[in-house]
Design an enzyme around this catalytic site. Sequence first.
Site, short mmCIF file in Angstrom:
data_model
loop_
_atom_site.label_atom_id
_atom_site.label_comp_id
_atom_site.label_asym_id
_atom_site.label_seq_id
_atom_site.Cartn_x
_atom_site.Cartn_y
_atom_site.Cartn_z
N HIS A 1 -5.49 5.50 0.51
CA HIS A 1 -5.57 6.96 0.54
C HIS A 1 -5.07 7.58 -0.76
CE1 HIS A 1 -1.38 6.33 2.12
NE2 HIS A 1 -1.10 7.45 1.46
N GLU B 1 1.70 15.60 8.06
CA GLU B 1 0.53 15.12 7.30
C GLU B 1 -0.68 14.88 8.18
OE1 GLU B 1 -0.64 11.78 7.51
OE2 GLU B 1 0.99 10.83 8.62
N GLN C 1 -5.07 11.99 2.34
CA GLN C 1 -3.88 12.35 3.11
C GLN C 1 -3.36 13.70 2.61
OE1 GLN C 1 -0.22 10.00 2.49
NE2 GLN C 1 0.13 10.13 4.71
N HIS D 1 0.28 11.22 -4.76
CA HIS D 1 0.40 9.76 -4.88
C HIS D 1 -0.91 9.07 -4.56
CE1 HIS D 1 1.35 10.35 -0.51
NE2 HIS D 1 0.72 9.20 -0.37
N GLU E 1 2.01 4.00 -3.75
CA GLU E 1 2.40 3.58 -2.41
C GLU E 1 1.61 2.32 -2.03
OE1 GLU E 1 1.57 6.63 0.49
OE2 GLU E 1 1.92 5.31 2.20
C1 V0V Z 1 8.46 13.24 -8.81
N1 V0V Z 1 8.02 12.84 -10.01
C2 V0V Z 1 6.75 12.45 -9.91
C3 V0V Z 1 6.42 12.64 -8.54
N2 V0V Z 1 7.50 13.13 -7.89
N3 V0V Z 1 5.88 11.97 -10.80
C4 V0V Z 1 4.64 11.68 -10.36
N4 V0V Z 1 4.24 11.84 -9.07
C5 V0V Z 1 5.10 12.33 -8.15
N5 V0V Z 1 4.70 12.48 -6.89
C6 V0V Z 1 8.79 12.84 -11.26
C7 V0V Z 1 9.38 14.21 -11.54
O1 V0V Z 1 8.45 15.03 -12.21
C8 V0V Z 1 10.57 13.86 -12.38
O2 V0V Z 1 10.20 13.62 -13.70
C9 V0V Z 1 11.06 12.56 -11.80
O3 V0V Z 1 9.92 11.99 -11.13
C10 V0V Z 1 12.17 12.76 -10.77
O4 V0V Z 1 11.73 13.69 -9.84
P1 V0V Z 1 12.65 14.69 -9.00
O5 V0V Z 1 11.88 15.92 -8.74
O6 V0V Z 1 14.00 14.79 -9.63
O7 V0V Z 1 12.76 13.98 -7.62
P2 V0V Z 1 13.55 12.69 -7.14
O8 V0V Z 1 13.97 11.80 -8.27
O9 V0V Z 1 14.59 13.15 -6.18
O10 V0V Z 1 12.38 12.01 -6.32
C11 V0V Z 1 11.21 11.51 -6.90
C12 V0V Z 1 10.74 10.31 -6.06
C13 V0V Z 1 10.65 10.81 -4.59
C14 V0V Z 1 9.40 9.86 -6.58
C15 V0V Z 1 11.79 9.18 -6.18
O11 V0V Z 1 9.69 11.84 -4.50
C16 V0V Z 1 10.32 9.73 -3.60
O12 V0V Z 1 11.19 8.96 -3.17
N6 V0V Z 1 9.04 9.63 -3.16
C17 V0V Z 1 8.63 8.62 -2.19
C18 V0V Z 1 8.52 9.19 -0.81
C19 V0V Z 1 7.47 10.25 -0.65
O13 V0V Z 1 6.96 10.78 -1.65
N7 V0V Z 1 7.13 10.61 0.60
C20 V0V Z 1 6.14 11.64 0.91
C21 V0V Z 1 4.83 11.04 1.21
P3 V0V Z 1 10.68 14.55 -14.92
O14 V0V Z 1 10.19 15.91 -14.58
O15 V0V Z 1 12.19 14.41 -14.87
O16 V0V Z 1 10.05 13.92 -16.12
S1 V0V Z 1 4.87 10.24 2.80
C22 V0V Z 1 3.45 9.28 2.96
O17 V0V Z 1 2.67 9.18 1.94
C23 V0V Z 1 3.24 8.65 4.19
C24 V0V Z 1 4.11 8.86 5.38
C25 V0V Z 1 2.06 7.74 4.37
O18 V0V Z 1 1.25 7.58 3.47
O19 V0V Z 1 1.94 7.16 5.48
CO CO Z 2 0.83 8.33 1.61
#
Ligand code: V0V
Ligand code: CO
Length: 142
Positions: free
Chosen positions: A7, A43, A59, A83, A133
Amino acid sequence: MFLRIDHVGIACHDLEEKIAFYESTFGLTVVSREVNEEQGVKEAMLHVAEGEGGASYVQLLEPLSPETAVGKFLAKRGEGVHHIGYGVADVTRALQEIAGKGVRLIDSRPRHGSMGAAIAFLHPKDVGGVLTELVEAPRRSS
Ligand code: V0V
Ligand code: CO
């Protein structure tokens, strides 16, 4: 390692509005809606295509609060692609292989994902700015 694109995750402010847009503009169909507290999202999965490696989806993600991953993303970057989710046969094994290549794992063990999948995220800073992911879909019973 990858079987397919499972996705593309798209961040939005209003899930119902975006579902209506994807249905009316592209004729896509919602196959699942879930609230995932651990991931901080409400979602919906919209079916795109069926391939040899399995199905692929869009998604749509609405944050449960501003402090969540998607909430912070929306505040910083606005709506758009959040993502890419790649299908893998075994998420635990894929994580082991990838960790050995120096990519930071956000999840060192699988989490609960949409439609019964086991999922794990890789850090966008180690994947050229792309939040990545891994998705192990449940085995099909047919
Ligand atoms: C943040 N950054 C990204 C980003 N999110 N870069 C690309 N794509 C993204 N989606 C960058 C952001 O611009 C910052 O860069 C840096 O990473 C740190 O971001 P932050 O805003 O300070 O946030 P953090 O560090 O607290 O968290 C970022 C991460 C977090 C990626 C670690 O979002 C995470 O753990 N994501 C994984 C879980 C998730 O996204 N769940 C929702 C989907 P600069 O500006 O400093 O350069 S759930 C899902 O998909 C499900 C359930 C499924 O598929 O089944
Ligand atoms: Co997802």
